[in-house]
Design an enzyme around this catalytic site. Structure first.
Site, PDB file in Angstrom:
ATOM      1  N   HIS A  12      -2.884   7.055   3.349  1.00 55.56           N
ATOM      2  CA  HIS A  12      -3.371   5.778   2.825  1.00 55.56           C
ATOM      3  C   HIS A  12      -4.755   5.511   3.422  1.00 55.56           C
ATOM      4  O   HIS A  12      -4.985   5.724   4.614  1.00 55.56           O
ATOM      5  CB  HIS A  12      -2.389   4.663   3.190  1.00 55.56           C
ATOM      6  CG  HIS A  12      -2.913   3.301   2.873  1.00 55.56           C
ATOM      7  ND1 HIS A  12      -3.521   3.007   1.664  1.00 55.56           N
ATOM      8  CD2 HIS A  12      -2.948   2.147   3.600  1.00 55.56           C
ATOM      9  CE1 HIS A  12      -3.886   1.741   1.655  1.00 55.56           C
ATOM     10  NE2 HIS A  12      -3.565   1.201   2.821  1.00 55.56           N
ATOM     11  N   CYS A  20       0.812  -1.227   0.000  1.00 57.82           N
ATOM     12  CA  CYS A  20       0.000   0.000   0.000  1.00 57.82           C
ATOM     13  C   CYS A  20       0.842   1.273   0.000  1.00 57.82           C
ATOM     14  O   CYS A  20       0.316   2.354  -0.244  1.00 57.82           O
ATOM     15  CB  CYS A  20      -0.943   0.007   1.193  1.00 57.82           C
ATOM     16  SG  CYS A  20      -2.002  -1.437   1.267  1.00 57.82           S
ATOM     17  N   ASN A  46     -10.300  -0.026   0.978  1.00 60.86           N
ATOM     18  CA  ASN A  46      -8.836   0.076   0.921  1.00 60.86           C
ATOM     19  C   ASN A  46      -8.362  -0.431  -0.448  1.00 60.86           C
ATOM     20  O   ASN A  46      -8.445  -1.620  -0.727  1.00 60.86           O
ATOM     21  CB  ASN A  46      -8.244  -0.767   2.057  1.00 60.86           C
ATOM     22  CG  ASN A  46      -6.729  -0.779   2.058  1.00 60.86           C
ATOM     23  OD1 ASN A  46      -6.081  -0.363   1.109  1.00 60.86           O
ATOM     24  ND2 ASN A  46      -6.151  -1.279   3.134  1.00 60.86           N
TER      25      ASN A  46
HETATM   26  O1  UT7 Z   1      -3.535  -1.451   3.854  1.00 58.95           O
HETATM   27  C1  UT7 Z   1      -3.152  -2.115   4.940  1.00 58.95           C
HETATM   28  C2  UT7 Z   1      -3.652  -2.519   5.877  1.00 58.95           C
HETATM   29  N1  UT7 Z   1      -4.634  -2.987   6.710  1.00 58.95           N
HETATM   30  C3  UT7 Z   1      -5.066  -2.219   7.724  1.00 58.95           C
HETATM   31  O2  UT7 Z   1      -4.669  -1.115   7.897  1.00 58.95           O
HETATM   32  C4  UT7 Z   1      -6.034  -2.830   8.689  1.00 58.95           C
HETATM   33  C5  UT7 Z   1      -5.769  -2.361  10.089  1.00 58.95           C
HETATM   34  N2  UT7 Z   1      -6.739  -2.875  11.037  1.00 58.95           N
HETATM   35  C6  UT7 Z   1      -8.030  -2.526  11.026  1.00 58.95           C
HETATM   36  O3  UT7 Z   1      -8.445  -1.731  10.209  1.00 58.95           O
HETATM   37  C7  UT7 Z   1      -8.930  -3.072  12.107  1.00 58.95           C
HETATM   38  O4  UT7 Z   1      -8.154  -3.829  13.030  1.00 58.95           O
HETATM   39  C8  UT7 Z   1     -10.067  -3.980  11.548  1.00 58.95           C
HETATM   40  C9  UT7 Z   1     -11.110  -3.115  10.840  1.00 58.95           C
HETATM   41  C10 UT7 Z   1      -9.506  -5.002  10.616  1.00 58.95           C
HETATM   42  C11 UT7 Z   1     -10.786  -4.697  12.696  1.00 58.95           C
HETATM   43  O5  UT7 Z   1     -11.263  -3.782  13.664  1.00 58.95           O
HETATM   44  P1  UT7 Z   1     -10.978  -4.038  15.213  1.00 58.95           P
HETATM   45  O6  UT7 Z   1     -11.654  -2.969  15.958  1.00 58.95           O
HETATM   46  O7  UT7 Z   1      -9.500  -4.171  15.391  1.00 58.95           O
HETATM   47  O8  UT7 Z   1     -11.737  -5.386  15.480  1.00 58.95           O
HETATM   48  P2  UT7 Z   1     -11.170  -6.800  15.973  1.00 58.95           P
HETATM   49  O9  UT7 Z   1     -10.335  -7.435  14.924  1.00 58.95           O
HETATM   50  O10 UT7 Z   1     -10.594  -6.650  17.337  1.00 58.95           O
HETATM   51  O11 UT7 Z   1     -12.504  -7.609  16.112  1.00 58.95           O
HETATM   52  C12 UT7 Z   1     -13.505  -7.278  17.105  1.00 58.95           C
HETATM   53  C13 UT7 Z   1     -14.633  -8.268  16.978  1.00 58.95           C
HETATM   54  C14 UT7 Z   1     -14.163  -9.730  16.990  1.00 58.95           C
HETATM   55  O12 UT7 Z   1     -15.141 -10.473  17.690  1.00 58.95           O
HETATM   56  P3  UT7 Z   1     -14.902 -10.889  19.237  1.00 58.95           P
HETATM   57  O13 UT7 Z   1     -13.635 -11.677  19.232  1.00 58.95           O
HETATM   58  O14 UT7 Z   1     -14.782  -9.586  19.963  1.00 58.95           O
HETATM   59  O15 UT7 Z   1     -16.126 -11.655  19.555  1.00 58.95           O
HETATM   60  C15 UT7 Z   1     -14.182 -10.131  15.531  1.00 58.95           C
HETATM   61  O16 UT7 Z   1     -14.407 -11.511  15.353  1.00 58.95           O
HETATM   62  O17 UT7 Z   1     -15.303  -8.096  15.731  1.00 58.95           O
HETATM   63  C16 UT7 Z   1     -15.386  -9.343  15.039  1.00 58.95           C
HETATM   64  N3  UT7 Z   1     -15.354  -9.074  13.612  1.00 58.95           N
HETATM   65  C17 UT7 Z   1     -16.441  -8.736  12.925  1.00 58.95           C
HETATM   66  N4  UT7 Z   1     -17.715  -8.569  13.280  1.00 58.95           N
HETATM   67  C18 UT7 Z   1     -18.586  -8.206  12.350  1.00 58.95           C
HETATM   68  C19 UT7 Z   1     -14.272  -9.086  12.770  1.00 58.95           C
HETATM   69  N5  UT7 Z   1     -14.670  -8.752  11.535  1.00 58.95           N
HETATM   70  C20 UT7 Z   1     -16.005  -8.525  11.601  1.00 58.95           C
HETATM   71  C21 UT7 Z   1     -16.966  -8.141  10.647  1.00 58.95           C
HETATM   72  N6  UT7 Z   1     -18.243  -7.998  11.060  1.00 58.95           N
HETATM   73  N7  UT7 Z   1     -16.667  -7.910   9.354  1.00 58.95           N
END
Ligand code: UT7
Length: 322
Positions: A247, A122, A277
């Site tokens: 980005h 990216c 993204n």
């Molecule tokens: O270009 C390069 C790079 N990539 C990035 O920059 C991504 C960087 N990271 C992020 O943008 C965020 O970490 C995410 C958007 C990917 C995730 O957000 P988060 O606030 O860090 O959520 P998390 O991964 O901690 O997940 C929280 C909860 C989990 O459930 P439990 O374990 O709390 O029960 C996940 O299983 O949300 C759940 N979850 C979802 N729920 C509904 C994960 N994906 C989803 C989804 N819909 N799509």
């Protein structure tokens, strides 16, 4: 001459590299959050709250998208493809292992110059801008820099943790030598933190794998540090910045970085709400949006800052205009 340290600065050059044309292309099909809820255990609310994304565009090959963006950039710059000295295509999702997207693009445009692809995930577009600026400092006149990615082809559409985030697109600029030393690229920074390489990967024949939370944490840190370095190299401060073009991965990452830089959030150009993204193309897409909305005008100080798999990071500070 550009000093070849990192960050690089062109503070006392006789010429600079300035952006004379900008063009973009988006994936052909709109996929809304609602569309994704039909096949994934997710919701519109979760996706918007955690990422800021409402819809993304998917479809089209890197060649199709980059050709569309490149033609628009060349038209705006009033540069004929035959006048180009080099084509750099930043992509981590080329249509084939080889040849490079840039070779087919050169043929499509009927340009007569060297062409190569660059993979810095990216951060690729900003890496490309930095390489192009150095080539202009070394004597070239006009360079086409394209950021293009089709991450939808490497997305597991059954994995809700990644499927909701990515989209396809392309953005292109023409960089030209200018003798107006007040305008153009003022400084650049390139970084690599390979110890974080396993946080975001995609194997041959596989899909994107990501440790989202940790990528988030490191992304904010490297964006802030890269931004501070390009500003310091140009003898400027965050208060001098008119528009930040970050980005487009996650609205919360952008908010955190802007807060740590003490730059008001309104100065950040964002398009991720409708693009998702789009990797290498996200910065030129957000740049184009800022120009179209009139946020960027002649003489604006524009800070482009990208991060991505690698972990790669790159920033470029530009005084807008020619
Ligand atoms: O270009 C390069 C790079 N990539 C990035 O920059 C991504 C960087 N990271 C992020 O943008 C965020 O970490 C995410 C958007 C990917 C995730 O957000 P988060 O606030 O860090 O959520 P998390 O991964 O901690 O997940 C929280 C909860 C989990 O459930 P439990 O374990 O709390 O029960 C996940 O299983 O949300 C759940 N979850 C979802 N729920 C509904 C994960 N994906 C989803 C989804 N819909 N799509």
């Amino acid at each position: 001459m550009t000093i070849t340290t990192n960050p690089q600065t062109s503070l006392t050059p006789t010429t600079r590299a300035a952006i004379s044309g900008l063009g973009t292309a988006r994936g052909h099909k709109v996929v809304t959050n609602h569309d994704l809820t039909l096949t994934l255990d997710t919701s519109d609310e979760w996706i918007i709250e955690r990422s800021g994304i409402r819809e993304r565009r998917i479809g089209g090959s890197c060649l199709e998208l980059s050709t569309e963006a490149a033609r628009k950039a060349l038209t705006q710059a009033q540069v004929q493809p035959q006048e180009l000295d080099l084509i750099i295509c930043a992509t981590c999702t080329p249509d084939q292992v080889f040849p490079a997207v840039s070779n087919r693009l050169q043929n499509e445009l009927e340009a007569n110059c060297g062409a190569f692809d660059l993979n810095a995930a990216c951060s690729g577009f900003t890496y490309g801008v930095t390489v192009a600026e150095a080539q202009i400092a070394a004597g070239m006149e006009r360079i086409l820099v394209v950021g293009v990615d089709t991450l939808s082809r490497f997305t597991d559409w059954n994995d809700r943790s990644t499927a909701v985030l990515f989209g396809d697109g392309a953005g292109a600029i023409v960089l030209e030598r200018t003798h107006n030393t007040q305008k153009g690229i003022l400084s650049t920074f390139l970084g690599s933190e390979g110890r974080f390489a396993d946080l975001l990967t995609c194997d041959f024949g596989g899909y994107i794998q990501m440790e989202g939370k940790e990528v988030f944490r490191q992304a904010v840190r490297v964006m802030v540090s890269a931004s501070q370095q390009v500003l310091a190299a140009a003898g400027l401060t965050p208060q001098d910045v008119d528009v930040v073009v970050p980005h487009q991965a996650n609205m919360r990452i952008i908010e955190s970085a802007m807060k740590r830089l003490s730059i008001p959030l309104q100065k950040a150009s964002t398009v991720l709400e409708t693009t998702g993204n789009t990797s290498s193309s996200s910065i030129p897409l957000a740049l184009d949006a800022a120009v179209s909305k009139g946020l960027i005008q002649d003489n604006s100080l524009v800070l482009m800052v990208g991060f991505g798999a690698g972990m790669s990071v790159a920033a470029a500070l530009v005084r807008w205009g020619q």
